[in-house]
Design a protein around this motif. Structure first.
Motif, mmCIF file in Angstrom:
data_model
loop_
_atom_site.group_PDB
_atom_site.id
_atom_site.type_symbol
_atom_site.label_atom_id
_atom_site.label_comp_id
_atom_site.label_asym_id
_atom_site.label_seq_id
_atom_site.Cartn_x
_atom_site.Cartn_y
_atom_site.Cartn_z
ATOM 1 N N SER A 14 1.348 30.451 36.591
ATOM 2 C CA SER A 14 2.671 29.705 36.480
ATOM 3 C C SER A 14 1.990 27.888 36.502
ATOM 4 N N PRO A 15 1.504 27.387 34.839
ATOM 5 C CA PRO A 15 2.575 28.228 33.832
ATOM 6 C C PRO A 15 2.346 29.637 33.323
ATOM 7 N N VAL A 16 2.507 29.820 32.530
ATOM 8 C CA VAL A 16 2.518 31.570 31.415
ATOM 9 C C VAL A 16 0.742 31.860 31.509
ATOM 10 N N ARG A 17 0.270 32.277 31.982
ATOM 11 C CA ARG A 17 -0.677 33.136 31.033
ATOM 12 C C ARG A 17 -0.646 34.362 30.252
ATOM 13 N N GLU A 18 -0.814 32.676 28.776
ATOM 14 C CA GLU A 18 -0.973 33.389 27.137
ATOM 15 C C GLU A 18 -1.575 34.286 26.955
ATOM 16 N N GLU A 19 -3.030 34.076 27.069
ATOM 17 C CA GLU A 19 -4.091 35.401 27.169
ATOM 18 C C GLU A 19 -3.984 36.659 27.978
ATOM 19 N N TYR A 20 -3.103 36.778 28.502
ATOM 20 C CA TYR A 20 -2.607 38.214 29.251
ATOM 21 C C TYR A 20 -0.944 38.773 28.358
ATOM 22 N N LYS A 21 -1.406 38.458 27.330
ATOM 23 C CA LYS A 21 0.262 38.533 26.915
ATOM 24 C C LYS A 21 -0.152 39.117 24.946
ATOM 25 N N PHE A 22 -0.338 40.634 25.698
ATOM 26 C CA PHE A 22 -0.968 41.526 25.006
ATOM 27 C C PHE A 22 0.019 42.347 23.394
ATOM 28 N N GLN A 23 -0.597 42.297 22.424
ATOM 29 C CA GLN A 23 0.210 42.723 21.672
ATOM 30 C C GLN A 23 0.020 44.157 21.421
#
Length: 106
Positions: A97-106
């Motif tokens: 927390s917060p969101v791991r934006e770098e782990y949002k894969f396309q």
């Protein structure tokens, strides 16, 4: 609803394969880690809670080295340096927390 087995694992660093779920304010990662794999020391703004499902994972958190095994859990506060070495094959769950934006894969 999703089944973890239906998610495609992503190798983030050599030997660390993650399956990632994201809410509005947090991320959850299911890791399969191969014996001998290491995660270099790093830190991030995210608070992290680590839970070991199986195996043995040696972690150094804020300069203190501990071997974690099945059932072990640890809170890693924001910006505290930490690293890990898999002493065996491991399955680990990390909450961020917060969101791991770098782990949002396309």
């Amino acid at each position: 609803m999703q089944n973890i087995k239906d998610m495609t694992p992503r190798e983030v660093v050599p030997g660390f394969f993650g399956r990632f779920m994201h809410g509005d304010k947090s991320s959850l990662t299911y890791w399969e880690i191969r014996k001998g794999s290491s995660l270099p020391e790093h830190h991030h703004v995210h608070e992290q809670i680590t839970f070991i499902l199986s195996g043995e994972l040696q972690m150094t958190i804020g300069g203190v080295t501990t071997v974690f095994s099945a059932g072990s859990t640890q809170v890693i506060p924001s910006n505290v340096p930490h690293s890990a070495i898999a002493l065996t094959d491991c399955i680990v769950i990390d909450s961020f927390s917060p969101v791991r934006e770098e782990y949002k894969f396309q």
